[in-house]
Design a protein around this motif. Structure first.
Motif, short mmCIF file in Angstrom:
data_model
loop_
_atom_site.label_atom_id
_atom_site.label_comp_id
_atom_site.label_asym_id
_atom_site.label_seq_id
_atom_site.Cartn_x
_atom_site.Cartn_y
_atom_site.Cartn_z
N GLN A 34 44.24 25.97 32.83
CA GLN A 34 44.49 25.89 34.27
C GLN A 34 43.32 25.29 35.05
OE1 GLN A 34 47.73 26.78 35.39
NE2 GLN A 34 47.79 26.65 33.17
N GLY A 35 42.11 25.32 34.46
CA GLY A 35 40.97 24.67 35.12
C GLY A 35 39.83 25.58 35.50
N LYS A 36 39.85 26.83 35.04
CA LYS A 36 38.76 27.74 35.43
C LYS A 36 37.43 27.32 34.82
CE LYS A 36 39.88 31.11 31.79
NZ LYS A 36 40.87 30.22 31.12
N VAL A 359 31.87 34.76 36.19
CA VAL A 359 32.56 35.03 34.93
C VAL A 359 33.95 34.39 34.97
CG1 VAL A 359 33.54 36.84 33.45
CG2 VAL A 359 31.33 37.20 34.57
N THR A 360 34.35 33.75 33.87
CA THR A 360 35.73 33.29 33.74
C THR A 360 36.41 34.08 32.63
OG1 THR A 360 35.38 31.56 32.06
CG2 THR A 360 34.96 30.97 34.36
N ALA A 361 37.70 34.29 32.80
CA ALA A 361 38.46 35.03 31.78
C ALA A 361 39.92 34.61 31.87
CB ALA A 361 38.32 36.53 31.99
N ALA A 362 40.56 34.50 30.72
CA ALA A 362 41.99 34.21 30.68
C ALA A 362 42.80 35.47 30.92
CB ALA A 362 42.36 33.58 29.34
N ILE A 378 43.01 31.07 39.27
CA ILE A 378 43.25 29.63 39.11
C ILE A 378 44.62 29.43 38.48
CG2 ILE A 378 42.38 27.46 38.17
CD1 ILE A 378 40.48 28.87 40.11
N SER A 379 45.42 28.57 39.12
CA SER A 379 46.73 28.24 38.58
C SER A 379 47.00 26.77 38.85
CB SER A 379 47.81 29.11 39.23
OG SER A 379 49.09 28.77 38.72
N ALA A 380 47.18 26.00 37.78
CA ALA A 380 47.49 24.57 37.88
C ALA A 380 46.52 23.83 38.78
CB ALA A 380 48.93 24.39 38.38
N GLY A 381 45.23 24.16 38.63
CA GLY A 381 44.21 23.46 39.39
C GLY A 381 44.11 23.88 40.83
#
Length: 426
Positions: A34-36, A359-362, A378-381
């Motif tokens: 998604q771009g995170k 921090v990024t996380a799925a 983040i969703s679709a940029g």
């Protein structure tokens, strides 16, 4: 130090994006793809002028575009500075600091970050090039002026290697200028070698402490630079094993330059035969050990991860102690998914006192839940902010003012002059 606001234009999958950030822990959540990671990649780029994911800048520019714009407002106390980079296809990149044009490498003086990512496993399990990259990125963070020496050294290696290759077809006459390139190779190479020795010396103690804190046991992690110059000199066999890290870091510039020249003389015929520059920092490695055994080939997956994380934590601690502008920004890119619950908690404990952690996380459940996160999704940029994020999402300054920025206070570079093996370039 912290990032107050990030603006992207045609960077990766973002046509345009605005990301306000707060002090303390920031959490960017989004499904894979998604771009995170692209957001934190852009932030980290200001610290090293290269991506931690790819070689070269082409992949950073959105498909079909000729350039990408990345702007960032950085705050240190009551001071603020605005950094801007324009990444270009087929031509030199451009940069501004507070609206004034500068060489791109100047922006590294104003921002410091330590990024943790799944790719960091390459440091302990990959080829020597990955470890050299870690060393050089660490040097840039510690001594931004190192950018000049690293760029000059790379240029000299390319030119000297080209000259050696031409000698195979044109004969010895092609080597008339080789002594000139040797002088430059030694000049810039010695600066890098001394700085790497000092770095490895100063990382040793924090590495040991952070590994013990992260794992909960003392596995005696160590690191040592393996230098092609030293390896090439036969009579150094004994000293190579007995010289301490502390002593090697204190070797004089003149002594090391003499060793470099000796190594070049010993390998001259082999270099001409192969058309390759065989000694220098570009051929060095970093030896990593646990309990006296090489991490690569002996350590488990968990031990390897813990070593890589501890190495980055050690670097962050070193930069924190030496910086005149506050803590480096800590970036944890999809790291928690690789760790068990114990290591997740201990890693968060190690970084939670830094001024800003991103921090990024799925999957949100991968990160510790007892942290006062400022959440973005983040969703679709597209960047979406939680209602309780507690951060200012106003972006008019970054969106409208493309030539200058409001500067509060008197901004200063992130690293003071200090003691450095590198010569300041003009």
């Amino acid at each position: 130090m912290r990032v107050a606001h990030l603006t992207l234009g045609d960077f990766r999958n973002y046509g345009a994006a605005e990301l306000p950030l707060s002090a303390g822990p920031n959490l960017i959540v989004g499904r894979n793809g998604q771009g995170k990671t692209n957001l934190v990649e852009a932030i980290a780029y200001f610290a090293t002028l290269r991506s931690h994911r790819v070689t070269g800048d082409t992949a950073l520019i959105r498909a079909g575009q000729q350039s990408a714009i990345v702007r960032m407002r950085v705050r240190s106390g009551d001071r603020e500075v605005r950094l801007e980079l324009q990444l270009n296809q087929g031509r030199a990149n451009r940069a501004q600091v507070n609206g004034n044009s500068v060489r791109p490498r100047e922006v590294t003086r104003w921002f410091s970050a330590v990024a943790f990512a799944p790719e960091d496993l390459i440091i302990v399990r990959g080829e020597p090039s990955g470890r050299r990259r870690f060393l050089d990125d660490a040097l840039l963070a510690r001594h931004p002026v190192a950018a000049g020496a690293l760029a000059d050294y790379d240029r000299v290696v390319r030119q000297r290697t080209s000259l050696l290759k031409s000698a195979r077809s044109r004969g010895q006459s092609a080597l008339a200028t080789l002594p000139v390139w040797d002088d430059q190779l030694v000049e810039f190479g010695v600066q890098i070698m001394l700085a790497r020795r000092e770095l490895v010396r100063d990382l040793g103690g924090p590495l040991h402490d952070h590994y013990q804190e992260l794992v909960g046991s003392d596995h005696a992690p160590t690191l040592r630079v393996v230098e092609s110059v030293v390896e090439a000199i036969p009579q150094s066999d004994v000293s190579r094993e007995t010289l301490s890290i502390e002593s090697s870091a204190n070797v004089s510039r003149e002594t090391l330059a003499a060793q470099f020249r000796e190594a070049l003389a010993l390998l001259r015929s082999r270099e001409i035969d192969r058309g390759v520059t065989l000694v220098g920092p570009h051929r060095d490695d970093l030896a990593l050990s646990l309990n006296g055994l090489p991490v690569k080939g002996y350590a488990s997956h968990g031990e390897s991860w813990s070593f890589a994380l501890s190495l980055k934590l050690a670097l962050a601690e070193l930069l924190r102690a030496e910086s005149t502008a506050g803590d480096p920004v800590i970036i944890l890119d999809d790291v928690f998914a690789e760790l068990d619950s114990m290591r997740r908690a201990r890693l968060m404990s190690a970084v939670e006192n830094y001024e800003q952690v991103i921090v990024t996380a799925a999957v949100e459940s991968d990160v510790p839940n007892d942290v006062p996160w400022r959440r973005m999704r983040i969703s679709a940029g597209k960047v979406q902010h939680d209602a309780d994020a507690g951060i200012d999402v106003g972006v008019s300054e970054d969106r409208d003012n493309t030539e200058g920025a409001t500067v509060r206070g008197s901004a200063t570079p992130s690293q003071g002059p200090g003691s450095s093996p590198f010569e300041e370039d003009e």
